[in-house]
Design a protein around this motif. Structure first.
Motif, PDB file in Angstrom:
ATOM      1  N   ALA A  32       0.791  -1.150  -0.066  1.00  0.00           N
ATOM      2  CA  ALA A  32       0.002  -0.105  -0.032  1.00  0.00           C
ATOM      3  C   ALA A  32       0.846   1.274  -0.039  1.00  0.00           C
ATOM      4  N   LEU A  33       1.970   1.165   0.559  1.00  0.00           N
ATOM      5  CA  LEU A  33       2.693   2.400   0.744  1.00  0.00           C
ATOM      6  C   LEU A  33       3.391   3.211  -0.650  1.00  0.00           C
ATOM      7  N   PRO A  34       3.578   2.456  -1.644  1.00  0.00           N
ATOM      8  CA  PRO A  34       3.830   3.118  -2.980  1.00  0.00           C
ATOM      9  C   PRO A  34       2.686   3.878  -3.394  1.00  0.00           C
ATOM     10  N   LYS A  35       1.296   3.387  -3.210  1.00  0.00           N
ATOM     11  CA  LYS A  35       0.190   4.023  -3.796  1.00  0.00           C
ATOM     12  C   LYS A  35      -0.598   4.885  -2.994  1.00  0.00           C
ATOM     13  N   ALA A  36       0.019   5.000  -1.624  1.00  0.00           N
ATOM     14  CA  ALA A  36      -0.623   5.966  -0.832  1.00  0.00           C
ATOM     15  C   ALA A  36      -0.243   7.490  -1.096  1.00  0.00           C
ATOM     16  N   LYS A  37      -1.285   8.179  -0.762  1.00  0.00           N
ATOM     17  CA  LYS A  37      -1.147   9.839  -1.049  1.00  0.00           C
ATOM     18  C   LYS A  37      -0.813  10.260   0.345  1.00  0.00           C
ATOM     19  N   LEU A  38       0.083  10.374   1.011  1.00  0.00           N
ATOM     20  CA  LEU A  38       0.425  10.914   2.236  1.00  0.00           C
ATOM     21  C   LEU A  38       1.426  11.834   1.977  1.00  0.00           C
ATOM     22  N   ALA A  39       1.087  13.184   2.800  1.00  0.00           N
ATOM     23  CA  ALA A  39       2.087  14.031   2.700  1.00  0.00           C
ATOM     24  C   ALA A  39       3.090  14.224   3.517  1.00  0.00           C
ATOM     25  N   GLN A  40       2.867  14.180   4.786  1.00  0.00           N
ATOM     26  CA  GLN A  40       3.755  14.050   6.011  1.00  0.00           C
ATOM     27  C   GLN A  40       3.901  12.847   6.963  1.00  0.00           C
ATOM     28  N   GLN A  41       3.125  12.025   6.566  1.00  0.00           N
ATOM     29  CA  GLN A  41       3.068  10.865   7.292  1.00  0.00           C
ATOM     30  C   GLN A  41       3.760   9.721   6.757  1.00  0.00           C
ATOM     31  N   THR A  42       4.257   9.774   5.642  1.00  0.00           N
ATOM     32  CA  THR A  42       5.091   8.834   5.088  1.00  0.00           C
ATOM     33  C   THR A  42       6.065   8.218   5.803  1.00  0.00           C
TER      34      THR A  42
END
Length: 78
Positions: A32-42
């Protein structure tokens, strides 16, 4: 006495079953991580995932599952 032995056996197998679920949780996060649209939470997700893996290796499966569950929650993965 039989009941105590049965409860002990059930507890052992339940713990063993959960211990083997940590890698599945890590795989779900990795997918899921590569597809995630997280700004500051990565960075937080990556840290929780790494912490979960280390806790798993240390045999602390409850703590591992908690860290991995938090990472999955941030990602929105079930």
């Amino acid at each position: 006495m039989k009941r105590i032995a049965l409860l002990a056996a059930c507890a052992f197998f339940a713990t063993a079953a959960l211990a083997h679920n940590c890698p599945n949780e890590m795989k779900a996060i990795d997918a899921a991580l590569p597809k995630a649209k997280l700004a500051q939470q990565t960075a937080e997700v990556k840290k929780l995932r790494a912490d979960g893996e280390q806790l798993h290796k240390d045999g602390k499966h409850n703590e591992s599952m908690a860290a991995l569950g938090k990472a999955k929650g941030i990602l929105g993965v079930k």
